[in-house]
Design a protein around this motif. Structure first.
Motif, PDB file in Angstrom:
ATOM      1  N   GLU A  71       0.817  -1.203   0.000  1.00  0.00           N
ATOM      2  CA  GLU A  71       0.000   0.000   0.000  1.00  0.00           C
ATOM      3  C   GLU A  71       0.855   1.259   0.000  1.00  0.00           C
ATOM      4  O   GLU A  71       0.465   2.281  -0.573  1.00  0.00           O
TER       5      GLU A  71
ATOM      6  N   ALA B 145       2.463   1.552  -3.569  1.00  0.00           N
ATOM      7  CA  ALA B 145       1.480   2.011  -4.539  1.00  0.00           C
ATOM      8  C   ALA B 145       1.392   3.527  -4.594  1.00  0.00           C
ATOM      9  O   ALA B 145       1.076   4.109  -5.639  1.00  0.00           O
ATOM     10  N   GLU B 146       1.691   4.184  -3.450  1.00  0.00           N
ATOM     11  CA  GLU B 146       1.629   5.637  -3.428  1.00  0.00           C
ATOM     12  C   GLU B 146       2.780   6.277  -4.200  1.00  0.00           C
ATOM     13  O   GLU B 146       2.719   7.466  -4.523  1.00  0.00           O
TER      14      GLU B 146
ATOM     15  N   LEU C  31       3.433   5.534 -10.743  1.00  0.00           N
ATOM     16  CA  LEU C  31       2.659   6.339 -11.675  1.00  0.00           C
ATOM     17  C   LEU C  31       1.167   6.083 -11.538  1.00  0.00           C
ATOM     18  O   LEU C  31       0.723   4.947 -11.420  1.00  0.00           O
ATOM     19  N   LYS C  32       0.388   7.161 -11.569  1.00  0.00           N
ATOM     20  CA  LYS C  32      -1.069   7.052 -11.593  1.00  0.00           C
ATOM     21  C   LYS C  32      -1.551   7.405 -12.989  1.00  0.00           C
ATOM     22  O   LYS C  32      -1.059   8.362 -13.607  1.00  0.00           O
ATOM     23  N   ALA C  33      -2.497   6.647 -13.496  1.00  0.00           N
ATOM     24  CA  ALA C  33      -3.001   6.891 -14.847  1.00  0.00           C
ATOM     25  C   ALA C  33      -4.474   6.536 -14.929  1.00  0.00           C
ATOM     26  O   ALA C  33      -4.945   5.635 -14.233  1.00  0.00           O
ATOM     27  N   THR C  34      -5.188   7.274 -15.778  1.00  0.00           N
ATOM     28  CA  THR C  34      -6.543   6.887 -16.140  1.00  0.00           C
ATOM     29  C   THR C  34      -6.489   6.214 -17.503  1.00  0.00           C
ATOM     30  O   THR C  34      -5.562   6.432 -18.284  1.00  0.00           O
TER      31      THR C  34
ATOM     32  N   LYS D 290     -14.210   0.766 -13.102  1.00  0.00           N
ATOM     33  CA  LYS D 290     -13.489  -0.169 -12.248  1.00  0.00           C
ATOM     34  C   LYS D 290     -13.891  -1.606 -12.589  1.00  0.00           C
ATOM     35  O   LYS D 290     -15.071  -1.918 -12.715  1.00  0.00           O
TER      36      LYS D 290
ATOM     37  N   TYR E 197      -3.365  13.279 -13.947  1.00  0.00           N
ATOM     38  CA  TYR E 197      -2.818  11.934 -14.118  1.00  0.00           C
ATOM     39  C   TYR E 197      -2.439  11.697 -15.578  1.00  0.00           C
ATOM     40  O   TYR E 197      -2.960  12.336 -16.497  1.00  0.00           O
ATOM     41  N   SER E 198      -1.546  10.743 -15.779  1.00  0.00           N
ATOM     42  CA  SER E 198      -1.271  10.283 -17.129  1.00  0.00           C
ATOM     43  C   SER E 198      -2.504   9.585 -17.692  1.00  0.00           C
ATOM     44  O   SER E 198      -3.404   9.181 -16.953  1.00  0.00           O
ATOM     45  N   THR E 199      -2.529   9.427 -19.005  1.00  0.00           N
ATOM     46  CA  THR E 199      -3.665   8.808 -19.681  1.00  0.00           C
ATOM     47  C   THR E 199      -3.160   7.716 -20.608  1.00  0.00           C
ATOM     48  O   THR E 199      -2.208   7.934 -21.366  1.00  0.00           O
TER      49      THR E 199
END
Length: 359
Positions: free
Chosen positions: A200, A203-204, A207-210, A246, A286-288
């Motif tokens: 956990e 994970a922070e 990279l975060k992406a949609t 999701k 966020y990245s895409t």
């Protein structure tokens, strides 16, 4: 912190571990047949906990739930480490399970890593053979030498207390602790010494992406079809598609969005035309990542039958690529051109400049 260890009949979780364990039988090498547990061992460990540790055994439903929880945590990326001795029939004869977690660093544990010895159990048929000592010792050595844990904690029963004191633990049985000094390389804190993080926390840091998925439709003359957006003046003409929900896979998103936006149902099989990537920017933090699939060629009747969702789009157009160029921002048109070329040539495209707010 409490460790689940085998009950003595007092009604509390304590360990049935002899203070002086015999050393037989051993493997042909002269060492105990201890091995590292894998995700497939999760159910066996949970059954040992249920049958020989807890004051009341778990139901089959709870065994399944606990095993499903433990299995992924026994992978290299997880926070659980366990060692077992196998019984001749393939079941678990003895096991020791530890859970790694983060604590604030201190001189005695500079990496900020601790481990709770959570389960220690031996099947009654295999007690007094030294198996418990073997799995616990192997677990502690692995956590210290491989995972760089320096702080250890457990709850011990009265009968098990002498063994744990012999292994280096101190304190009352309700909470026994031990620190093992880190090796010099691990304690140096150099930049090339990676620190283990619980999932956990790791994970922070990543990279975060949609993600989105689209369908590329044309008419029977291979002219691209697009929908006019009612909510995005920056991107007025769009392919059929949208953001993934999701639990969805990209093709499932494309099929669902197509049905919601046009009333059309596509059946596949999926054929990927292009992968799209964009860096975050002022418009989106966020990245895409996107995938564009081939929706096929639509007849004039199918195009006339498209039922738009008025909350998203108010017009359908089919135009030649040259005609689309005059109606679209340059970057949008470049992406459309890449998708068209992928359909025409049969070679999937990669469009890596779908950045936010960089027109």
């Amino acid at each position: 912190m409490n460790a689940d260890t085998a009950p003595t009949g007092t009604g509390t979780d304590t360990a049935i571990l002899p203070a002086v364990a015999t050393a037989e039988p051993q493997a042909a090498t002269g060492r105990f047949p201890v091995r590292a547990a894998a995700p497939a061992d999760a159910e066996g460990i949970i059954r040992m906990r249920s049958e020989h540790v807890l004051s009341a055994p778990l139901s089959e439903e709870w065994i399944r739930r606990c095993a499903d929880e433990l299995a992924p945590r026994l992978t290299p990326a997880g926070d659980a480490r366990a060692f077992v001795v196998d019984a001749p029939d393939g079941t678990v004869a003895a096991c020791a399970l530890g859970l790694i977690h983060a604590v604030l660093p201190a001189p005695a544990y500079p990496r900020g890593l601790a481990a709770r010895v959570h389960v220690v159990a031996t099947h009654p048929d295999f007690r007094r053979r030294g198996y418990a000592r073997a799995v616990v010792s192997t677990l502690l050595d692995h956590l210290a030498d491989v995972e760089h844990v320096t702080l250890f904690e457990l709850h011990a029963g009265v009968e098990a207390e002498p063994l744990y004191r012999e292994l280096g633990f101190t304190g009352s049985p309700a909470l026994m602790r031990m620190t093992r000094p880190a090796a010099p390389a691990a304690a140096s804190g150099t930049a090339d010494s990676p620190a283990w993080l619980p999932p956990e926390q790791y994970a922070e840091t990543v990279l975060k992406a949609t993600a989105f998925a689209c369908l590329y439709f044309t008419d029977e003359d291979d002219r691209p079809l697009q929908l006019h957006s009612v909510y995005s003046p920056a991107h007025p003409w769009q392919l059929v598609g949208g953001t993934m929900d999701k639990g969805e896979r990209p093709w499932e998103t494309a099929v669902r969005e197509c049905r919601e936006e046009t009333g059309l149902t596509v059946s596949g099989p999926p054929r990927l035309l292009a992968t799209v990537y964009g860096l975050p920017g002022a418009e989106w933090p966020y990245s895409t990542i996107g995938m564009v699939f081939d929706g096929g060629r639509l007849t004039a009747a199918q195009i006339r039958g498209i039922a738009l969702n008025p909350q998203e789009h108010d017009e359908v157009r089919v135009l030649s690529l040259a005609e689309w160029k005059a109606l679209m921002p340059p970057r949008d048109f470049t992406r459309l051109g890449a998708v068209e070329e992928a359909r025409r040539t049969g070679e999937a495209a990669y469009f890596g400049a779908w950045d936010w707010g960089n027109d």
